[in-house]
Design a protein around this motif. Structure first.
Motif, PDB file in Angstrom:
ATOM      1  N   TYR A   4      -5.581 -35.275 -36.163  1.00 42.49           N
ATOM      2  CA  TYR A   4      -5.787 -35.794 -37.516  1.00 42.49           C
ATOM      3  C   TYR A   4      -4.487 -36.060 -38.266  1.00 42.49           C
ATOM      4  CZ  TYR A   4     -10.815 -34.764 -37.414  1.00 42.49           C
ATOM      5  OH  TYR A   4     -12.169 -34.743 -37.121  1.00 42.49           O
ATOM      6  N   SER A   5      -3.426 -35.345 -37.910  1.00 44.28           N
ATOM      7  CA  SER A   5      -2.201 -35.445 -38.698  1.00 44.28           C
ATOM      8  C   SER A   5      -0.999 -35.207 -37.796  1.00 44.28           C
ATOM      9  CB  SER A   5      -2.231 -34.414 -39.842  1.00 44.28           C
ATOM     10  OG  SER A   5      -1.090 -34.490 -40.653  1.00 44.28           O
ATOM     11  N   THR A   6       0.023 -36.053 -37.926  1.00 46.82           N
ATOM     12  CA  THR A   6       1.286 -35.885 -37.200  1.00 46.82           C
ATOM     13  C   THR A   6       2.412 -36.097 -38.199  1.00 46.82           C
ATOM     14  OG1 THR A   6       1.116 -38.232 -36.563  1.00 46.82           O
ATOM     15  CG2 THR A   6       0.478 -36.598 -34.896  1.00 46.82           C
ATOM     16  N   SER A  61      -4.954 -31.762 -41.927  1.00 48.33           N
ATOM     17  CA  SER A  61      -3.653 -32.157 -42.463  1.00 48.33           C
ATOM     18  C   SER A  61      -2.626 -31.055 -42.282  1.00 48.33           C
ATOM     19  CB  SER A  61      -3.790 -32.479 -43.965  1.00 48.33           C
ATOM     20  OG  SER A  61      -2.566 -32.906 -44.509  1.00 48.33           O
ATOM     21  N   CYS A  62      -1.356 -31.480 -42.189  1.00 47.33           N
ATOM     22  CA  CYS A  62      -0.249 -30.525 -42.204  1.00 47.33           C
ATOM     23  C   CYS A  62       0.953 -31.176 -42.881  1.00 47.33           C
ATOM     24  CB  CYS A  62       0.118 -30.051 -40.799  1.00 47.33           C
ATOM     25  SG  CYS A  62       0.687 -31.341 -39.664  1.00 47.33           S
ATOM     26  N   LYS A  64      13.052 -25.155 -42.789  1.00 46.87           N
ATOM     27  CA  LYS A  64      12.611 -25.747 -41.516  1.00 46.87           C
ATOM     28  C   LYS A  64      11.529 -24.929 -40.826  1.00 46.87           C
ATOM     29  CE  LYS A  64      16.160 -23.486 -38.690  1.00 46.87           C
ATOM     30  NZ  LYS A  64      17.353 -23.691 -37.844  1.00 46.87           N
ATOM     31  N   ASN A  65      11.332 -23.693 -41.265  1.00 45.99           N
ATOM     32  CA  ASN A  65      10.355 -22.816 -40.613  1.00 45.99           C
ATOM     33  C   ASN A  65       8.985 -22.781 -41.293  1.00 45.99           C
ATOM     34  OD1 ASN A  65      12.079 -21.629 -38.491  1.00 45.99           O
ATOM     35  ND2 ASN A  65      13.246 -20.871 -40.244  1.00 45.99           N
ATOM     36  N   ILE A  66       8.838 -23.486 -42.426  1.00 41.90           N
ATOM     37  CA  ILE A  66       7.601 -23.387 -43.200  1.00 41.90           C
ATOM     38  C   ILE A  66       6.767 -24.663 -43.064  1.00 41.90           C
ATOM     39  CG2 ILE A  66       6.614 -23.096 -45.509  1.00 41.90           C
ATOM     40  CD1 ILE A  66       7.932 -20.553 -44.501  1.00 41.90           C
ATOM     41  N   VAL A  67       5.517 -24.488 -42.628  1.00 44.27           N
ATOM     42  CA  VAL A  67       4.563 -25.598 -42.486  1.00 44.27           C
ATOM     43  C   VAL A  67       3.241 -25.185 -43.131  1.00 44.27           C
ATOM     44  CG1 VAL A  67       3.290 -27.035 -40.838  1.00 44.27           C
ATOM     45  CG2 VAL A  67       5.642 -26.375 -40.321  1.00 44.27           C
ATOM     46  N   ALA A  68       2.592 -26.117 -43.804  1.00 43.87           N
ATOM     47  CA  ALA A  68       1.276 -25.852 -44.400  1.00 43.87           C
ATOM     48  C   ALA A  68       0.201 -26.619 -43.640  1.00 43.87           C
ATOM     49  CB  ALA A  68       1.258 -26.259 -45.863  1.00 43.87           C
ATOM     50  N   THR A  69      -0.992 -26.032 -43.565  1.00 42.42           N
ATOM     51  CA  THR A  69      -2.148 -26.672 -42.939  1.00 42.42           C
ATOM     52  C   THR A  69      -3.328 -26.668 -43.900  1.00 42.42           C
ATOM     53  OG1 THR A  69      -2.755 -24.539 -41.937  1.00 42.42           O
ATOM     54  CG2 THR A  69      -1.495 -26.074 -40.564  1.00 42.42           C
ATOM     55  N   GLY A  70      -4.122 -27.729 -43.850  1.00 44.26           N
ATOM     56  CA  GLY A  70      -5.331 -27.815 -44.673  1.00 44.26           C
ATOM     57  C   GLY A  70      -6.531 -28.068 -43.781  1.00 44.26           C
ATOM     58  N   ILE A 110     -10.405 -29.768 -46.893  1.00 44.54           N
ATOM     59  CA  ILE A 110      -9.134 -30.246 -47.441  1.00 44.54           C
ATOM     60  C   ILE A 110      -8.655 -31.413 -46.585  1.00 44.54           C
ATOM     61  CG2 ILE A 110      -6.706 -29.653 -47.813  1.00 44.54           C
ATOM     62  CD1 ILE A 110      -7.961 -26.750 -48.397  1.00 44.54           C
ATOM     63  N   ARG A 111      -8.440 -32.542 -47.226  1.00 44.26           N
ATOM     64  CA  ARG A 111      -8.111 -33.772 -46.504  1.00 44.26           C
ATOM     65  C   ARG A 111      -6.610 -33.956 -46.301  1.00 44.26           C
ATOM     66  NH1 ARG A 111      -6.934 -37.045 -43.758  1.00 44.26           N
ATOM     67  NH2 ARG A 111      -7.809 -39.063 -43.253  1.00 44.26           N
ATOM     68  N   ARG A 112      -5.806 -33.471 -47.272  1.00 42.24           N
ATOM     69  CA  ARG A 112      -4.361 -33.675 -47.135  1.00 42.24           C
ATOM     70  C   ARG A 112      -3.606 -32.616 -47.913  1.00 42.24           C
ATOM     71  NH1 ARG A 112      -2.232 -38.562 -44.918  1.00 42.24           N
ATOM     72  NH2 ARG A 112      -4.278 -39.546 -45.160  1.00 42.24           N
ATOM     73  N   VAL A 113      -2.490 -32.169 -47.337  1.00 43.77           N
ATOM     74  CA  VAL A 113      -1.584 -31.252 -48.028  1.00 43.77           C
ATOM     75  C   VAL A 113      -0.202 -31.871 -48.074  1.00 43.77           C
ATOM     76  CG1 VAL A 113      -2.819 -29.113 -47.517  1.00 43.77           C
ATOM     77  CG2 VAL A 113      -1.135 -29.954 -45.886  1.00 43.77           C
ATOM     78  N   LYS A 114       0.515 -31.644 -49.182  1.00 43.09           N
ATOM     79  CA  LYS A 114       1.878 -32.168 -49.344  1.00 43.09           C
ATOM     80  C   LYS A 114       2.731 -31.152 -50.090  1.00 43.09           C
ATOM     81  CE  LYS A 114       2.197 -36.328 -47.571  1.00 43.09           C
ATOM     82  NZ  LYS A 114       2.171 -37.647 -48.161  1.00 43.09           N
TER      83      LYS A 114
END
Length: 320
Positions: free
Chosen positions: A151-153, A195-196, A203-209, A237-241
């Motif tokens: 779904y998200s790249t 989403s991510c 550089k080590n922090i990523v969010a996912t929805g 949740i469709r998108r995270v930013k």
């Protein structure tokens, strides 16, 4: 609040230009993307309104859009026919190039931001991610490993040749393009992840929805459990930013018609809930040039540009 209406076109993705502060693009589809064609809109905001610069029609739904990081006129879009298209706002009535290696819908497209690199990544319902150079002649790499729809790249803004992907299989994966290998697979949610996004400051922090209505913030150095779990949405949740201006601030939009703003460093992380759409909110972006300005798009046929009060309260200056 500035509003652009796109009758009979349902917004899936919106992105602000990395070069021009007032320019944005929106990928939209007819009939909620289920059937029909797609439209790619290029818009400019003025002091008082949002104006159409140009639009292109495509024979299938368009689900994601990304601006080139090296040419202010060029953008890429992903289509329901498995195609990746390159468009030029300067003069072209047809796409500059079209690549059609994916065998199902292209749901994600992103342009690399790290120096010395000019790559595009696409994610598809065919469970693969593909990496391209901007000629789109043929993919440089096809990355397999997800067991569901991709779904998200999203490229890492910090590490060359590295991107994150999320899938219907409930995993967040981190990929090394040079080795064409998955470096990390995190069972991030028990349901589909739509989403991510990478933190702009770490550089080590990523969010996912996820479809489970939660946003999870992950530290890739220790993935046994999320750093933070943000709860409040009532549908997927469709998108995270992540905010480009504040390290711990992020936004999420949802099928519950809302956009929510969070600061995951706080005990009460929910800063605000914005309810100004009457349908699924699918696209979301922060303006890199205008602090705290947000753009979103919805299936209610509107693109909205606004500055949430919660981000301008003086609490969230850029932190590093």
């Amino acid at each position: 609040m500035k509003v652009f209406r796109s009758p009979a076109r349902h917004g899936y993705s919106v992105e602000v230009s990395p070069f021009l502060p007032n320019r944005l693009a929106c990928a939209a589809s007819q009939y909620y993307g289920i059937t029909g064609c797609g439209t790619l809109l290029v818009l400019d905001q003025t002091e008082s309104e949002v104006q159409l610069v140009r639009s292109w029609q495509w024979g299938d739904g368009l689900f994601d859009v990304a601006w080139s990081e090296v040419n202010e006129h060029v953008l890429a879009a992903g289509g329901g026919d498995g195609s990746l298209q390159l468009w030029d706002t300067a003069n072209q009535d047809a796409p500059l190039r079209v690549a059609k290696e994916h065998t199902q819908e292209v749901y994600a497209v992103d342009w690399s931001q790290t120096r010395g690199e000019n790559l595009i990544v696409s994610g598809s319902w065919d469970r693969t991610a593909k990496v391209w150079d901007p000629t789109l002649s043929r993919s440089l790499a096809t990355l397999r490993g997800h067991e569901g729809v991709v779904y998200s790249t999203i490229w890492s803004p910090h590490i060359p040749g590295c991107f994150a992907s999320v899938s219907g299989d409930g995993t967040l994966r981190v990929w090394d393009v040079k080795a064409a290998a998955c470096r990390l697979a995190i069972p991030a949610h028990k349901t589909e992840i739509l989403s991510c996004d990478w933190c702009k400051y770490d550089k080590n922090i990523v969010a996912t929805g996820s479809v489970d209505c939660s946003v999870c913030v992950w530290d890739l150095r220790n993935v046994r459990q999320p750093v933070s779990q943000l709860l409040g949405h009532t549908y997927a949740i469709r998108r995270v930013k992540f905010s480009p201006f504040s390290q711990t601030v992020l936004a999420s939009c949802s099928y519950d018609f809302t956009v929510r703003f969070w600061d995951y460093s706080r005990n009460q992380p929910l800063l605000d809930t914005v309810e100004h759409h009457t349908e699924f909110v699918c696209g979301l972006d922060f303006n890199l040039h205008i602090p705290n300005q947000v753009v979103d798009c919805s299936w209610d046929e509107t693109v909205k540009i606004y500055t949430p009060a919660c981000l301008t309260a003086g609490l969230h200056g850029a932190t590093r």
